[in-house]
Design an enzyme around this catalytic site. Sequence first.
Site, PDB file in Angstrom:
ATOM      1  N   ARG A 249     -46.216-100.616  15.338  1.00  0.00           N
ATOM      2  CA  ARG A 249     -46.447 -99.101  14.700  1.00  0.00           C
ATOM      3  C   ARG A 249     -45.006 -99.155  13.951  1.00  0.00           C
ATOM      4  NH1 ARG A 249     -50.898 -99.561  15.177  1.00  0.00           N
ATOM      5  NH2 ARG A 249     -52.617 -97.936  16.295  1.00  0.00           N
ATOM      6  N   GLU A 278     -47.638 -94.154   6.302  1.00  0.00           N
ATOM      7  CA  GLU A 278     -48.521 -95.259   5.530  1.00  0.00           C
ATOM      8  C   GLU A 278     -49.404 -94.430   4.779  1.00  0.00           C
ATOM      9  OE1 GLU A 278     -48.440 -98.450   9.390  1.00  0.00           O
ATOM     10  OE2 GLU A 278     -50.133 -97.353   8.875  1.00  0.00           O
ATOM     11  N   HIS A 297     -50.968-102.259   6.766  1.00  0.00           N
ATOM     12  CA  HIS A 297     -51.511-102.207   8.053  1.00  0.00           C
ATOM     13  C   HIS A 297     -52.825-102.626   7.902  1.00  0.00           C
ATOM     14  CE1 HIS A 297     -51.556 -99.425  11.899  1.00  0.00           C
ATOM     15  NE2 HIS A 297     -51.962-100.750  11.933  1.00  0.00           N
TER      16      HIS A 297
END
Length: 333
Positions: A249, A278, A297
């Site tokens: 993360r 993000e 991601h």
Amino acid sequence: MNIGTQTMAEDKPWALISEVSEQGFIEEITDIIKQHFHIICLRDFLQNPQQHGPKIQAILMWNTYPAAEPSLLSSLPSLKVVANGGVGIDHLDVPYITSLGVKVANTPGVVSDATADMAMGLLLASARKIVEGHQIAVDPKTTSIPQSLMGVEVTGSTLGIIGLGHIGYKIAQRSKGFDMKILYHNRHRRSVEDEQSVGASYCENMDDLLRESDFVVLVVNLSPETKGLISHRELSLMKPTATLINVSRGLVVDQDALVKALRSGEIRAAALDVTHPEPLPRDHPLLSLPNVLITPHVGTYTYATTRRMVQCMVDNAVAAVNGLPVPNEVKLK
């Protein structure tokens, strides 16, 4: 449709999802959900929550949406489960949700291979400057190959894995094929059999791992203990030739400290599948540094893994709706 089939279709419970789109569930995998649930998208639900609310028994959460906020949950009196796609649940207030009598589930295990592949892909791409090489190869102005594409050796190097859980262990298995020396740091030491299987050595002190590793991979869950785990002090311990890889993360890394370390040459490079937020603001300094590789991601983004994740979500939700033990229930510690 005969009467029996029609009754079965009508008996299917209702699930709330974000949407069927590039941002939500892709069309190709909604068939898995529709076998067991009628689905309603959040936008349609919000047009008449009083009508739809009482019939919703499951939230199928993808990319953290629909957000399980009190305002939404209070309009779902029949809700039995919030089934999250993915392992990380840092976006969920598990104590609050479970206090409502609603179960929370995630999808561990099924994401491990794809995420481990991504970690190795980032490591290799950064070490061997694959993206820069592609850009030079397709540039119409290129007439020769610059020495600046010289990379660092992966084979025989030292890999430090912080977090040797499901995914971390899969990374260790892959790195063994590169004859890498594997160090790891964990809250709990793995069994001797696990260590020997991948040739991993335990570092009780994370500082020792940081000092010795050529590549440091972060594979921890986000928690109050791991937020800002890698900051100025930790980066200063790393070799100036080392690369930081993050597939956990974004908040596990102090990004201001990382920018400083990359600009000053305190570490060689960073390869990140996760950031905070993000996506990053378009003027964020990480986006303009030449020694950073960022992907958005997408560690689990393969069709096979996505289908397995959705199947796992559905299995969890079906169990909860039927009052059965939930295979991947997240329980308060």
